[in-house]
Design a protein around this motif. Structure first.
Motif: not given
Length: 217
Positions: A66-69, A80-84, A116-124, A135-138
């Motif tokens: 919830h905090s990451i979201k 990141i928001n959608c997945l969290t 989620l880790s991949h998405h956060i790495d893309r911010v960097r 596919a994971i979200v679905d």
């Protein structure tokens, strides 16, 4: 004529992204550590009657997601928001007794945290290729629908309230943590897809979750 960005605004955004990476990294580490305990617990109880998961551990995992979201919403980090949002709904379903975990649903959480880790790495590293996590979200959405535990994406006003709650939670991360006894070496095992498992649970760590009966997942 090309419009140039304000260097002050760019520096401010870089600072925000830096803070997000620091805080989300700590929260993601917590989620992964707790998920290892959950995986160990589920596998140890294989074949036994379902039992509700430990509330303290589940609440901790829910708060971390919830905090990451909340933080990602304020920075406009949509992936990141959608997945969290989906991940926290799974934890919420477990802590309210709608969900009993099984190895397959735990594996879905491992995949979700990897994404989620991949998405956060893309911010960097914003020039890296975007990971398609649809596919994971679905799959999570389908799972939540079966459980009747689907939660709609919150409004901007709710996102701001979530951010305030997230910031309060992050303050707890800065507080000194009690030292725990080291787990004995040499007794760990690997979970699904070769993920390392903790050899033993420390005495101060809350007991992990329950096993599940969601065979379709």
């Amino acid at each position: 004529m090309a419009i140039q960005s304000d260097p002050v605004d760019d520096a401010f955004l870089d600072d925000l992204h830096g803070d997000f990476l620091d805080e989300s990294g700590q929260l993601l580490d917590r989620l992964n550590e707790n998920l290892l305990y959950l995986d160990q617990w589920v596998r140890a109880r294989h074949g036994q009657p379902p039992e509700r998961c430990n509330d303290d551990l589940m609440n901790d995992m829910f708060r971390a997601a919830h905090s990451i979201k909340g933080l990602s919403a304020m920075l406009g980090l949509q992936d990141i928001n959608c997945l969290t949002h989906k991940i926290e709904n799974v934890f919420d379903a477990a802590r309210t007794g709608q969900l009993y975990f099984c190895p397959a649903s735990v594996e879905l959480l491992f995949q979700s945290l990897d994404a989620l880790s991949h998405h956060i790495d893309r911010v960097r590293h914003p020039h890296e290729d975007r990971m398609d996590d649809s596919a994971i979200v679905d799959k999570i959405q389908e799972f939540l629908h079966i459980l009747g535990a689907v939660r709609e994406v919150s409004s901007q006003g709710y996102a701001e309230a979530s951010l305030e709650a997230a910031l309060q939670q992050l303050e707890l991360l800065d507080e000194p943590q009690p030292k725990t006894a080291a787990a004995p070496s040499g007794n760990g095992h690997s979970g699904q897809n070769g993920k390392a498992q903790p050899a033993a649970q420390s005495a101060s760590h809350p007991a992990p979750f329950a096993d599940g009966v969601e065979d379709e997942l």
